[in-house]
Design a protein around this motif. Structure first.
Motif, PDB file in Angstrom:
ATOM      1  N   LYS A  37       0.561  -1.567   0.214  1.00  9.10           N
ATOM      2  CA  LYS A  37       0.426   0.034   0.008  1.00  9.10           C
ATOM      3  C   LYS A  37       0.601   0.887  -0.072  1.00  9.10           C
ATOM      4  CE  LYS A  37      -3.728  -2.295   2.134  1.00  9.10           C
ATOM      5  NZ  LYS A  37      -4.511  -2.396   3.909  1.00  9.10           N
ATOM      6  N   MET A  38       1.976   1.204  -0.218  1.00 10.60           N
ATOM      7  CA  MET A  38       2.571   2.624   1.502  1.00 10.60           C
ATOM      8  C   MET A  38       3.725   2.469  -0.318  1.00 10.60           C
ATOM      9  SD  MET A  38       4.547   2.024   4.726  1.00 10.60           S
ATOM     10  CE  MET A  38       4.999   3.343   4.847  1.00 10.60           C
ATOM     11  N   ALA A  39       4.170   1.147  -1.448  1.00 11.38           N
ATOM     12  CA  ALA A  39       4.966   1.340  -1.707  1.00 11.38           C
ATOM     13  C   ALA A  39       4.272   1.799  -3.424  1.00 11.38           C
ATOM     14  CB  ALA A  39       5.197   0.378  -2.651  1.00 11.38           C
ATOM     15  N   ARG A  40       5.176   3.245  -4.410  1.00 10.66           N
ATOM     16  CA  ARG A  40       5.028   3.615  -5.761  1.00 10.66           C
ATOM     17  C   ARG A  40       5.834   2.750  -6.543  1.00 10.66           C
ATOM     18  NH1 ARG A  40       6.040  10.055  -4.387  1.00 10.66           N
ATOM     19  NH2 ARG A  40       8.707   8.647  -3.848  1.00 10.66           N
ATOM     20  N   THR A  41       7.374   2.428  -6.433  1.00 13.19           N
ATOM     21  CA  THR A  41       7.671   1.832  -7.809  1.00 13.19           C
ATOM     22  C   THR A  41       7.731   0.080  -7.067  1.00 13.19           C
ATOM     23  OG1 THR A  41       8.511   3.929  -8.332  1.00 13.19           O
ATOM     24  CG2 THR A  41       9.257   1.809  -8.790  1.00 13.19           C
ATOM     25  N   ASN A  52       0.012 -12.845 -11.021  1.00 14.24           N
ATOM     26  CA  ASN A  52      -0.431 -11.786 -10.465  1.00 14.24           C
ATOM     27  C   ASN A  52      -0.161 -11.134  -9.741  1.00 14.24           C
ATOM     28  OD1 ASN A  52      -3.623 -12.630 -10.682  1.00 14.24           O
ATOM     29  ND2 ASN A  52      -3.812 -12.704  -8.560  1.00 14.24           N
ATOM     30  N   ALA A  53       0.737 -11.300  -9.043  1.00 11.57           N
ATOM     31  CA  ALA A  53       1.364 -10.104  -9.070  1.00 11.57           C
ATOM     32  C   ALA A  53       1.750  -9.172  -9.763  1.00 11.57           C
ATOM     33  CB  ALA A  53       2.452 -10.221  -7.877  1.00 11.57           C
ATOM     34  N   ARG A  54       2.142  -8.507 -10.578  1.00  9.01           N
ATOM     35  CA  ARG A  54       2.544  -7.794 -11.548  1.00  9.01           C
ATOM     36  C   ARG A  54       1.163  -7.047 -11.904  1.00  9.01           C
ATOM     37  NH1 ARG A  54       6.194 -11.709 -13.451  1.00  9.01           N
ATOM     38  NH2 ARG A  54       4.820 -12.284 -15.041  1.00  9.01           N
ATOM     39  N   PHE A  55       0.395  -7.563 -12.253  1.00  8.33           N
ATOM     40  CA  PHE A  55      -1.408  -7.533 -12.967  1.00  8.33           C
ATOM     41  C   PHE A  55      -1.440  -6.691 -11.366  1.00  8.33           C
ATOM     42  CE2 PHE A  55      -5.804  -7.530 -11.192  1.00  8.33           C
ATOM     43  CZ  PHE A  55      -5.819  -6.729 -12.226  1.00  8.33           C
ATOM     44  N   PHE A  56      -1.367  -6.710 -10.481  1.00  6.33           N
ATOM     45  CA  PHE A  56      -2.264  -5.739  -9.352  1.00  6.33           C
ATOM     46  C   PHE A  56      -1.377  -4.517  -9.038  1.00  6.33           C
ATOM     47  CE2 PHE A  56      -3.606  -9.739  -6.544  1.00  6.33           C
ATOM     48  CZ  PHE A  56      -4.595  -9.753  -6.727  1.00  6.33           C
ATOM     49  N   VAL A  57      -0.158  -5.351  -9.597  1.00  7.78           N
ATOM     50  CA  VAL A  57       1.090  -3.840  -9.550  1.00  7.78           C
ATOM     51  C   VAL A  57       0.521  -2.272 -10.448  1.00  7.78           C
ATOM     52  CG1 VAL A  57       3.066  -2.236 -10.017  1.00  7.78           C
ATOM     53  CG2 VAL A  57       3.397  -5.076  -7.870  1.00  7.78           C
ATOM     54  N   LYS A  62       0.496   1.323  -9.993  1.00 10.18           N
ATOM     55  CA  LYS A  62       1.958   1.755  -8.866  1.00 10.18           C
ATOM     56  C   LYS A  62       3.072   1.540 -10.592  1.00 10.18           C
ATOM     57  CE  LYS A  62      -0.056   0.433  -4.597  1.00 10.18           C
ATOM     58  NZ  LYS A  62       0.731   1.691  -3.853  1.00 10.18           N
ATOM     59  N   THR A  63       4.241   1.937 -10.570  1.00 11.67           N
ATOM     60  CA  THR A  63       5.491   1.374 -11.347  1.00 11.67           C
ATOM     61  C   THR A  63       5.684   0.412 -10.994  1.00 11.67           C
ATOM     62  OG1 THR A  63       6.042   4.015 -11.126  1.00 11.67           O
ATOM     63  CG2 THR A  63       7.166   2.284 -12.182  1.00 11.67           C
ATOM     64  N   LEU A  64       5.595  -0.604 -12.139  1.00  7.21           N
ATOM     65  CA  LEU A  64       6.195  -2.204 -12.422  1.00  7.21           C
ATOM     66  C   LEU A  64       7.060  -2.228 -13.078  1.00  7.21           C
ATOM     67  CD1 LEU A  64       5.984  -5.287 -11.993  1.00  7.21           C
ATOM     68  CD2 LEU A  64       4.104  -5.253 -14.179  1.00  7.21           C
ATOM     69  N   LEU A  65       8.704  -2.454 -12.378  1.00  8.11           N
ATOM     70  CA  LEU A  65       9.679  -3.310 -13.038  1.00  8.11           C
ATOM     71  C   LEU A  65      10.238  -4.368 -12.735  1.00  8.11           C
ATOM     72  CD1 LEU A  65      11.739   0.011 -11.279  1.00  8.11           C
ATOM     73  CD2 LEU A  65      11.066  -0.049 -13.074  1.00  8.11           C
ATOM     74  N   VAL A  66      10.633  -4.651 -14.016  1.00 10.76           N
ATOM     75  CA  VAL A  66      10.474  -6.076 -14.207  1.00 10.76           C
ATOM     76  C   VAL A  66      11.744  -6.250 -14.805  1.00 10.76           C
ATOM     77  CG1 VAL A  66      10.057  -8.351 -15.822  1.00 10.76           C
ATOM     78  CG2 VAL A  66       7.990  -7.219 -15.031  1.00 10.76           C
ATOM     79  N   PRO A  67      13.069  -7.298 -13.712  1.00  8.31           N
ATOM     80  CA  PRO A  67      14.117  -7.634 -14.596  1.00  8.31           C
ATOM     81  C   PRO A  67      13.803  -8.312 -15.928  1.00  8.31           C
ATOM     82  CG  PRO A  67      13.909  -8.158 -12.391  1.00  8.31           C
ATOM     83  CD  PRO A  67      12.201  -8.241 -12.230  1.00  8.31           C
ATOM     84  N   VAL A 114      13.437   1.926  -5.740  1.00 10.95           N
ATOM     85  CA  VAL A 114      12.736   0.921  -5.791  1.00 10.95           C
ATOM     86  C   VAL A 114      11.959   0.109  -4.025  1.00 10.95           C
ATOM     87  CG1 VAL A 114      12.327  -2.152  -5.859  1.00 10.95           C
ATOM     88  CG2 VAL A 114      13.308  -0.499  -7.809  1.00 10.95           C
ATOM     89  N   ASP A 115      10.642   0.578  -4.331  1.00 10.88           N
ATOM     90  CA  ASP A 115       9.899   0.741  -2.396  1.00 10.88           C
ATOM     91  C   ASP A 115       9.833  -0.800  -1.823  1.00 10.88           C
ATOM     92  OD1 ASP A 115       9.649   3.206  -2.406  1.00 10.88           O
ATOM     93  OD2 ASP A 115       8.362   3.848  -4.360  1.00 10.88           O
ATOM     94  N   LEU A 116       9.829  -1.890  -3.050  1.00 13.76           N
ATOM     95  CA  LEU A 116       8.720  -2.802  -2.907  1.00 13.76           C
ATOM     96  C   LEU A 116       9.439  -4.163  -3.576  1.00 13.76           C
ATOM     97  CD1 LEU A 116       7.298  -5.340  -0.614  1.00 13.76           C
ATOM     98  CD2 LEU A 116       5.532  -4.429  -1.888  1.00 13.76           C
ATOM     99  N   VAL A 117      10.020  -5.195  -2.986  1.00 15.10           N
ATOM    100  CA  VAL A 117      10.915  -6.373  -4.219  1.00 15.10           C
ATOM    101  C   VAL A 117      10.359  -7.653  -4.134  1.00 15.10           C
ATOM    102  CG1 VAL A 117      12.790  -7.115  -5.097  1.00 15.10           C
ATOM    103  CG2 VAL A 117      13.245  -4.987  -4.334  1.00 15.10           C
ATOM    104  N   VAL A 118      10.080  -7.885  -4.938  1.00 19.27           N
ATOM    105  CA  VAL A 118       9.535  -9.690  -5.239  1.00 19.27           C
ATOM    106  C   VAL A 118       9.929 -10.891  -6.086  1.00 19.27           C
ATOM    107  CG1 VAL A 118       7.448 -11.177  -5.634  1.00 19.27           C
ATOM    108  CG2 VAL A 118       6.905  -8.840  -5.091  1.00 19.27           C
TER     109      VAL A 118
END
Length: 376
Positions: A37-41, A52-57, A62-67, A114-118
């Protein structure tokens, strides 16, 4: 997972981050986390269980970054859905095909935070110890993000796994470069690990082989920067007599100094009919730059061309490679390259044909704006 029929496509799940039945359900815990909830990127790995995690972002705007897979063409890409995208389109953007179709590269100078890493996992313990495929890419991605200032020790790390993947892992298996996790999401549980083991503080060059360096161009760019900053960047299996250069000395690099027609345009243009270019355009050279400085940087980055055309007065140069694939690798490798205080612009070039309406000379390379990788 295979024997109990817990695995899901693609199968078999050996030698990959395993997809599993219930992965979408496990990911439904993700947007409920306070860290989400607090993350932006948010950076999410590109594997199937995290679709599904990417979809929720994306759905949360929010900004989605994918390696990039195996870090072949850079560190990560920003996924940008088309304007007015529906949920169905966002779901397509979250798939592996969507990641390829809707992504733009993020350069080393992007100053992204990056505010959160999966990350994906093969196995994980309730203490936060994690095991991946064994190739070290997730650990290296995180270390590279540390090196470029994108994450810190306080950046939360999440993994999404099946319940059967949560096992006891001896701490003795962990090394300094291993990434730990703060949250484990399964179809039935949310586990806050409370892990206090420090995460990697940067790239441990002594753990990286010359073979890995050869496969990951952006790693060579980061190594060049850290060497310039005075850090020890000795590799695992690097011969002692090469430590000063970071690579085998290539043959002397020939230079063509060409006066530039002042009427020639420097605008971007699409790829010509000749197909992929084997020439790389270097722009924004410092006014006092010397060709020897560029040659030295190219050698240290392992991106030495067959020939270099130097146009110092126009603050640009052209690197000529044997094949288009080599040129493309060089573009990736030279992301964020600096000479002095200037960040250079790097792009694939194309060949202008004789009689082109621009009036340029035959075989004169121009920047290809569709392939440009500049100081983002």
């Amino acid at each position: 997972m295979e024997s109990q029929n817990l695995a899901d496509f693609p199968r078999p799940v050996h030698h990959r981050i395993p997809n599993f039945k219930g992965a979408s359900h496990a990911a439904e815990h993700f947007p409920r986390l306070q860290a989400f909830k607090m993350a932006r990127t948010i950076k999410v790995n590109p594997d199937a269980p995290q679709t599904n995690a990417r979809f929720f972002v994306l759905d949360s705007k929010k900004t989605l970054l994918v390696p990039t897979p195996r870090l072949r063409t850079g560190l990560f890409n920003k996924i940008t859905p088309p304007p007015g995208a529906t949920k169905d389109i966002l779901r397509k953007c979250a798939t592996s095909q969507g990641v390829r179709n809707y992504s733009t590269p993020v350069g080393l100078d992007s100053r992204v935070l990056v505010d959160l890493v999966v990350v994906g996992s093969v196995a994980v313990s309730e203490k936060g110890w994690r095991i991946g495929k064994g190739e070290g890419y997730a650990d290296l991605e995180y270390a590279m993000m540390v090196s470029m200032g994108a994450v810190s020790q306080g950046t939360p790390v999440v993994t999404i796994v099946h319940d059967c993947q949560v096992i006891d892992i001896p701490e003795a298996l962990l090394e300094d470069h291993d990434l730990t996790v703060d949250y484990i999401l399964t179809p039935t549980r949310v586990i806050a690990t409370g892990c206090e083991r420090p995460k990697p503080t940067g790239i441990l060059w002594c753990k990286i082989s010359c073979e890995v360096m050869g496969k990951i161009p952006i790693l060579r760019s980061l190594r060049y920067r850290e060497r310039q900053a005075g850090k020890d960047v000795s590799l695992q299996d690097e011969p002692r007599h090469l430590l000063g250069t970071g690579s085998q000395q290539p043959p002397p690099l020939s230079t063509v100094r060409r006066p530039q027609d002042p009427h020639q345009p420097e605008s971007c243009s699409g790829q010509g009919e000749d197909g992929p270019s084997n020439t790389v355009y270097i722009g924004n050279l410092p006014r006092d730059a010397r060709v020897s400085e560029l040659k030295k940087a190219l050698r240290e980055l392992g991106a030495v061309p067959q020939r270099l055309t130097w146009q110092g007065p126009k603050r640009r140069a052209f690197l000529h490679y044997k094949a288009p694939t080599s040129a493309q690798q060089a573009v990736s490798c030279l992301q964020g390259l600096r000479l002095g205080a200037a960040t250079l612009k790097v792009a694939l070039a194309r060949q202008q044909k004789a009689g082109d309406e621009t009036g340029g000379r035959a075989d004169e390379p121009y920047p290809d704006c569709h392939s440009a990788v500049s100081d983002l």
